[in-house]
Design a protein around this motif. Structure first.
Motif, PDB file in Angstrom:
ATOM      1  N   UNK A 200      26.203  22.708 -30.233  1.00 51.49           N
ATOM      2  CA  UNK A 200      25.764  23.698 -29.243  1.00 51.49           C
ATOM      3  C   UNK A 200      25.645  23.124 -27.836  1.00 51.49           C
ATOM      4  N   UNK A 201      25.210  21.868 -27.719  1.00 53.33           N
ATOM      5  CA  UNK A 201      25.080  21.267 -26.399  1.00 53.33           C
ATOM      6  C   UNK A 201      26.431  21.138 -25.709  1.00 53.33           C
ATOM      7  N   UNK A 202      27.431  20.688 -26.445  1.00 54.88           N
ATOM      8  CA  UNK A 202      28.751  20.540 -25.845  1.00 54.88           C
ATOM      9  C   UNK A 202      29.362  21.892 -25.502  1.00 54.88           C
ATOM     10  N   UNK A 203      29.135  22.894 -26.344  1.00 56.01           N
ATOM     11  CA  UNK A 203      29.654  24.226 -26.030  1.00 56.01           C
ATOM     12  C   UNK A 203      29.004  24.769 -24.771  1.00 56.01           C
ATOM     13  N   UNK A 204      27.713  24.560 -24.622  1.00 55.18           N
ATOM     14  CA  UNK A 204      27.025  25.014 -23.414  1.00 55.18           C
ATOM     15  C   UNK A 204      27.592  24.331 -22.178  1.00 55.18           C
ATOM     16  N   UNK A 205      27.997  23.080 -22.321  1.00 55.04           N
ATOM     17  CA  UNK A 205      28.596  22.374 -21.193  1.00 55.04           C
ATOM     18  C   UNK A 205      29.964  22.934 -20.829  1.00 55.04           C
ATOM     19  N   UNK A 206      30.681  23.483 -21.821  1.00 54.70           N
ATOM     20  CA  UNK A 206      32.019  24.009 -21.578  1.00 54.70           C
ATOM     21  C   UNK A 206      32.003  25.408 -20.964  1.00 54.70           C
TER      22      UNK A 206
ATOM     23  N   UNK B 264      38.106   3.989 -22.106  1.00 54.89           N
ATOM     24  CA  UNK B 264      37.467   2.820 -22.715  1.00 54.89           C
ATOM     25  C   UNK B 264      36.731   2.007 -21.649  1.00 54.89           C
ATOM     26  N   UNK B 265      37.306   1.920 -20.466  1.00 58.06           N
ATOM     27  CA  UNK B 265      36.670   1.153 -19.388  1.00 58.06           C
ATOM     28  C   UNK B 265      35.639   1.974 -18.629  1.00 58.06           C
ATOM     29  N   UNK B 266      35.851   3.315 -18.571  1.00 55.82           N
ATOM     30  CA  UNK B 266      34.909   4.183 -17.858  1.00 55.82           C
ATOM     31  C   UNK B 266      34.664   5.449 -18.676  1.00 55.82           C
ATOM     32  N   UNK B 267      33.819   5.371 -19.690  1.00 57.51           N
ATOM     33  CA  UNK B 267      33.575   6.536 -20.559  1.00 57.51           C
ATOM     34  C   UNK B 267      32.859   7.652 -19.815  1.00 57.51           C
ATOM     35  N   UNK B 268      33.060   8.865 -20.334  1.00 58.88           N
ATOM     36  CA  UNK B 268      32.416  10.037 -19.759  1.00 58.88           C
ATOM     37  C   UNK B 268      31.925  10.956 -20.853  1.00 58.88           C
ATOM     38  N   UNK B 269      31.915  12.275 -20.560  1.00 60.91           N
ATOM     39  CA  UNK B 269      31.465  13.274 -21.523  1.00 60.91           C
ATOM     40  C   UNK B 269      32.627  13.977 -22.226  1.00 60.91           C
ATOM     41  N   UNK B 270      33.821  13.465 -22.077  1.00 59.76           N
ATOM     42  CA  UNK B 270      35.018  14.107 -22.604  1.00 59.76           C
ATOM     43  C   UNK B 270      35.260  13.709 -24.056  1.00 59.76           C
TER      44      UNK B 270
ATOM     45  N   UNK C 130      36.096  26.938 -34.344  1.00 61.11           N
ATOM     46  CA  UNK C 130      35.758  28.363 -34.291  1.00 61.11           C
ATOM     47  C   UNK C 130      34.668  28.683 -33.278  1.00 61.11           C
ATOM     48  N   UNK C 131      33.596  27.904 -33.172  1.00 57.25           N
ATOM     49  CA  UNK C 131      32.572  28.233 -32.170  1.00 57.25           C
ATOM     50  C   UNK C 131      33.112  28.239 -30.744  1.00 57.25           C
ATOM     51  N   UNK C 132      33.999  27.302 -30.424  1.00 63.00           N
ATOM     52  CA  UNK C 132      34.576  27.269 -29.076  1.00 63.00           C
ATOM     53  C   UNK C 132      35.504  28.458 -28.859  1.00 63.00           C
ATOM     54  N   UNK C 133      36.302  28.806 -29.870  1.00 63.26           N
ATOM     55  CA  UNK C 133      37.198  29.960 -29.745  1.00 63.26           C
ATOM     56  C   UNK C 133      36.404  31.243 -29.518  1.00 63.26           C
ATOM     57  N   UNK C 134      35.302  31.409 -30.245  1.00 61.62           N
ATOM     58  CA  UNK C 134      34.466  32.598 -30.070  1.00 61.62           C
ATOM     59  C   UNK C 134      33.835  32.623 -28.682  1.00 61.62           C
TER      60      UNK C 134
END
Length: 408
Positions: free
Chosen positions: A111-117, A213-219, A361-365
């Protein structure tokens, strides 16, 4: 299409053989999600020689049971079994290997990642609507439906939205241009074209791995670099495999849901007016539109002799699980051919069920909900363009709208 009787195995009763083409048969081209309605009463299960031959299940209970039995029906088969030449993770894996990868990947759709999207999806929806809102018309698939999942993929990988047109083009090509090539030039040409397009996605992902790998993010690439299976990190090849699967599996299915939904609402103004008048009803309405427009037809192998609906299937056979057929079964849904935007959510099989239920499915919805909310807030009145109509195209285990011409 006419098939040779030599293609029919000896154990298949002659009275259960039906000349059914799940990609281009007349029942499909009329309206793909309800294709099984023509067969269900007479054939709980039947055999078609199309595509090398497989059994077609037509009833909700049998389709659901097959989805939930990966030992008897392992996830291997497709209508065109080698179109990518890749064993995609976790789509083409079976237990116990499948469990480890799926458990690891579930964190990508929290849910946290979906809210970010959601802000990204909403921003893209608004920008696309702004492009065509004053023109009085649009072609919904190209101008809107494919745009959202293509842009979402950029967001998931941490790519700039300026890269969006590239993935919009690739998305269109994988679904619709490849299908045109298949019809006009044959399966070999279409496979080569798809592999070239997916190669571009794979190259992008591979290039991102050392950078993340050298500069990680939220992706997603950063997520996969931190993840692991079987007490080891994922290999670079596994990361490329997983991220590429997310692109081609998520793009066309999500775009198809959006296109089907708008095609229906364009032809049914009373339903459209309900959504406009009651925007808070859109999440429930989206669930019903997803049920009504089940468009996947999943092919599985048969791993052992088994009986289905009183018919004996043999090890080595294949089955087709038609999600629209399940979702339109009156034994499971009251008035299944009627769209009831207030229908209480019930188990429907558009995303499958069991261990292979669509992980995205949650992201598609979410994308469908945002697409409906943003479009109707700006363009509440629209219709199918006079003298035109919706067109469908078949592809890999699904039939999707190819054109939805709208005027407003």
């Amino acid at each position: 299409m006419t098939h040779s009787s030599a293609a029919i195995p000896d154990h298949v009763p002659a009275h259960l053989v039906v000349d059914f083409d799940p990609v281009a048969g007349p029942e499909v081209t009329e309206f793909p999600p309800s294709a099984m309605n023509a067969f269900r009463d007479s054939f709980p299960i039947f055999y078609t020689p199309y595509g090398g031959g497989f059994w077609v299940l037509t009833r909700f209970a049998d389709i659901k049971a097959a989805f939930q039995d990966p030992e008897t029906y392992p996830q291997q088969g497709t209508l065109n079994t080698s179109w990518t030449g890749t064993r995609h993770i976790p789509l083409r894996l079976n237990p116990p290997e499948h469990h480890a990868y799926r458990k690891m990947l579930m964190g990508m759709f929290s849910p946290r990642r979906l809210a970010q999207m959601e802000p990204l999806v909403r921003r893209v929806a608004r920008e696309r609507i702004r492009v065509f809102a004053r023109s009085g018309s649009c072609e919904l698939v190209t101008d809107y439906a494919i745009s959202l999942p293509a842009a979402t993929f950029c967001g998931l990988l941490g790519l700039p939205l300026s890269d969006f047109p590239v993935y919009h083009e690739i998305s269109w090509g994988l679904v619709y241009e490849a299908e045109r090539l298949r019809r006009e030039q044959g399966e070999e040409t279409a496979q080569k074209f798809r592999k070239e397009l997916l190669g571009r996605v794979e190259a992008t992902v591979a290039d991102l791995i050392p950078r993340r790998r050298s500069r990680p993010g939220e992706d997603i690439i950063s997520f996969l670099l931190k993840a692991g299976v079987f007490d080891r990190p994922l290999t670079d090849d596994e990361i490329v495999n997983i991220a590429t699967l997310m692109f081609f599996a998520g793009t066309d299915s999500t775009a198809g849901m959006i296109a089907y939904s708008f095609a229906f609402l364009a032809k049914n103004p009373a339903h459209r007016k309900k959504i406009v008048a009651e925007p808070g009803s859109i999440p429930t309405a989206a669930d019903e539109l997803i049920r009504y427009h089940g468009f996947h037809h999943i092919v599985r192998d048969v791993a052992r002799d088994v009986e289905v609906a009183g018919v004996g299937l043999k090890r080595g056979d294949r089955i087709l699980l038609h999600t629209g057929g399940a979702n339109h079964d009156p034994a499971e849904f009251a008035c299944p051919g009627k769209v009831d935007l207030g229908r209480k959510p019930a188990q429907q099989l558009t995303f499958g069920t069991g261990i292979h239920r669509c992980i995205g499915a949650p992201l598609a919805k979410l994308e469908l909900r945002v697409a409906l909310e943003e479009f109707h807030s700006v363009l509440p009145e629209y219709r199918i363009t006079d003298g035109d109509d919706v067109e469908y195209a078949g592809g890999q285990q699904k039939i999707l709208p190819r054109r939805v011409p709208l005027s407003f």
